[in-house]
Write an enzyme that holds these catalytic residues in place. Structure first.
Site, mmCIF file in Angstrom:
data_model
loop_
_atom_site.group_PDB
_atom_site.id
_atom_site.type_symbol
_atom_site.label_atom_id
_atom_site.label_comp_id
_atom_site.label_asym_id
_atom_site.label_seq_id
_atom_site.Cartn_x
_atom_site.Cartn_y
_atom_site.Cartn_z
ATOM 1 N N HIS A 130 -67.765 17.576 -9.947
ATOM 2 C CA HIS A 130 -68.069 17.266 -8.562
ATOM 3 C C HIS A 130 -69.043 16.306 -8.713
ATOM 4 O O HIS A 130 -69.573 16.031 -9.491
ATOM 5 C CB HIS A 130 -68.898 18.534 -8.118
ATOM 6 N N ASP A 207 -72.876 23.186 -14.214
ATOM 7 C CA ASP A 207 -72.880 23.430 -12.833
ATOM 8 C C ASP A 207 -71.913 24.866 -12.351
ATOM 9 O O ASP A 207 -70.923 25.064 -12.746
ATOM 10 C CB ASP A 207 -72.053 22.452 -12.152
ATOM 11 N N GLN A 210 -69.241 27.101 -8.407
ATOM 12 C CA GLN A 210 -68.051 27.681 -8.233
ATOM 13 C C GLN A 210 -67.908 29.122 -9.051
ATOM 14 O O GLN A 210 -66.904 29.545 -8.771
ATOM 15 C CB GLN A 210 -67.005 26.888 -8.475
ATOM 16 N N LYS A 233 -72.818 29.589 -1.403
ATOM 17 C CA LYS A 233 -71.512 29.961 -1.861
ATOM 18 C C LYS A 233 -71.365 31.133 -2.252
ATOM 19 O O LYS A 233 -70.285 31.499 -2.598
ATOM 20 C CB LYS A 233 -71.102 28.980 -2.997
ATOM 21 N N CYS A 372 -65.341 16.075 -2.827
ATOM 22 C CA CYS A 372 -66.341 15.425 -3.686
ATOM 23 C C CYS A 372 -65.875 15.316 -5.158
ATOM 24 O O CYS A 372 -66.526 15.639 -6.182
ATOM 25 C CB CYS A 372 -67.807 16.166 -3.527
HETATM 26 N N1 PMP Z 1 -70.790 21.658 -7.798
HETATM 27 C C1 PMP Z 1 -69.723 22.042 -7.359
HETATM 28 C C2 PMP Z 1 -68.711 22.631 -8.668
HETATM 29 C C3 PMP Z 1 -69.465 22.344 -6.031
HETATM 30 O O1 PMP Z 1 -68.350 22.852 -5.492
HETATM 31 C C4 PMP Z 1 -70.623 22.021 -5.206
HETATM 32 C C5 PMP Z 1 -70.311 22.434 -3.537
HETATM 33 N N2 PMP Z 1 -69.110 21.770 -3.098
HETATM 34 C C6 PMP Z 1 -71.611 21.549 -5.560
HETATM 35 C C7 PMP Z 1 -71.880 21.180 -6.784
HETATM 36 C C8 PMP Z 1 -72.796 21.034 -4.602
HETATM 37 O O2 PMP Z 1 -73.495 22.224 -4.086
HETATM 38 P P1 PMP Z 1 -74.421 21.977 -2.832
HETATM 39 O O3 PMP Z 1 -73.797 21.316 -1.917
HETATM 40 O O4 PMP Z 1 -74.566 23.411 -2.128
HETATM 41 O O5 PMP Z 1 -75.741 21.398 -3.537
#
Ligand code: PMP
Length: 427
Positions: A130, A207, A210, A233, A372
């Site tokens: 991401h 990270d 997910q 999430k 993203c």
């Molecule tokens: N890493 C991953 C794998 C994600 O799916 C997301 C959220 N789409 C993020 C980071 C970023 O999370 P946040 O927007 O809650 O900071």
């Protein structure tokens, strides 16, 4: 119809904990919410706790010498201990409340990164990350002159560990990796990556945005150095997340943000830092949100992370089979045994955004775009995909609705017999 292990599914009765799931959209279409990877829904149990904070026990934390501040502080610190247990961390002060995964990773890249990474050092990433787990490391490389390298991916969207030795070297200072890909659904072998990173003296940053909502996570068993997650999430409020870090690493790191709460002493000339965890919680924290995240963890644990993972596995296997049968549809990423509960795909026609819009007209909420993960989409030779993501409240009937909607949409854009014949003559 694919064979389904219905005994592994969670009872549909738990959907009543999530009143939003009974909403109708566009008139009388029942909502089919398949966008939990972007942000999950939250149950009444969590919303009630957040409401109670404001009704019965709200004040700023760690400040006031009055009963409301003590109540709020106790609840806030209790939430930290809940997260500590949820993650299997040794100490509660290894759990830092942040605004979310993005903020957590930036904290590590700024604070640990600035102090430990220099010119010529290597940062090991991979193309499925991401942007939140790419950009902070690119910025660190820009600041320090470090070099970014990538673990290549296999054709089915997994990390190609046969290539790891060529990119993980004595120069690698940090390996940053997602536990579960938000686009491919791939579950990465974090424990093995931690072992390999440590063998060359690198730290591993995970990270877990997910993975933590869906799979049991134990930071000691995985032996990770840092781990980031987002409350929104995993049935919790938005605006709060966690940075887990090993005590020895966090203690050695300078604070990232300066301000109230993170100090020991301040004079006209300077300051000393507070100890953990306050050192990394400058300013008024997300108080009710953190307490709500504690309630979300209670909720997830009352169901059981193993059961949630099983439930989603049944759904993803079912979705994989049903979607694979649609002419012109290509699923991104690996077979169901290597993935968590989400499926991203492309149709020959129409574009991902049109698919999402046409599904939305049928009441089905999915995500479309690059999610993203632009470098991943570039490497696949596409600009966008559509993603359906499941959670503990998703049902087989919702997968059926998705598959039916997609078959219809694919059919609408398939060349008709006459057009197809004409194309053949032109060829
Ligand atoms: N890493 C991953 C794998 C994600 O799916 C997301 C959220 N789409 C993020 C980071 C970023 O999370 P946040 O927007 O809650 O900071």
């Amino acid at each position: 119809m694919p064979a389904v292990e219905t005994a592994q599914l969670l009872p549909e009765s738990l959907r009543s904990d999530f009143p939003i799931l009974a909403e109708h959209v566009h008139g009388d279409q029942p909502l089919v919410f398949l966008d939990s990877a972007a942000s999950s829904q939250r149950p009444l149990q969590v919303m009630n706790v957040v409401r109670d904070v404001y009704v019965r026990g709200y004040a700023n934390v760690h400040r006031g010498i009055h009963v409301m501040s003590e109540r709020a502080t106790d609840s806030y610190e209790e939430a930290r201990r809940k997260l500590q247990k949820f993650l299997g961390a040794k100490f509660d002060h290894e759990v830092i409340f942040t605004p979310g995964t993005t903020a957590s990773i930036n904290t590590v890249a700024r604070s640990w990164g600035n102090a430990n990474v220099g010119a010529g050092d290597e940062i090991l990433l991979n193309p499925m990350e991401h942007h939140s787990n790419l950009v902070p490391w690119f910025q660190l490389a820009e600041r320090t002159g470090a070099v970014v390298k990538h673990i290549p991916l296999t054709d089915d969207g997994r990390l190609d560990l046969s290539q790891l030795d060529s990119v993980l070297t004595e120069r690698t200072k940090v390996l940053a990796v997602t536990h579960v890909s938000n686009t491919l659904g791939t579950v990465n072998p974090v424990a093995e990556l931690a072992r390999r990173a440590h063998a060359v003296g690198a730290v591993i940053v995970v990270d877990a945005a997910q993975s933590a909502p869906h799979l049991a996570t134990n930071v000691v068993e995985l032996d990770v150095d840092f781990l980031a997650l987002s409350g929104h999430k995993m049935c919790g409020p938005s605006g709060v997340g966690i940075l887990y870090g090993k005590e020895s690493l966090l203690e050695a790191m300078p604070p990232f943000l300066g301000g109230g709460s993170m100090i020991g002493q301040v004079t006209l000339d300077g300051f000393t830092s507070a100890g953990l965890p306050a050192k990394f919680e400058a300013g008024t924290p997300p108080i009710a949100q953190a307490i709500g995240l504690g309630a979300a963890v209670d909720y997830l644990q009352s169901i059981g992370l193993e059961r949630i993972a099983q439930h989603e596995h049944v759904l993803v296997e079912y979705a994989y089979e049903k979607l694979s049968a649609i002419e012109g549809l290509t699923i991104l990423g690996p077979a169901p045994e290597h993935r968590a509960g989400l499926v991203s795909f492309v149709l020959t026609q129409p574009h991902a955004h049109d698919i999402a819009q046409l599904l939305d007209q049928r009441g089905i909420a999915v995500r479309a775009g690059h999610h993203c993960t632009q470098p991943l989409h570039d490497s696949l030779g596409i600009t966008a995909s559509t993603r359906a993501s499941f959670y503990l409240y998703s049902t087989l009937a919702e997968v059926d609705a998705l598959a039916a909607g997609l078959s219809e949409i694919a059919g609408m854009f398939r060349p008709t017999g006459r057009r197809r014949r004409r194309r053949k003559v032109e060829e």
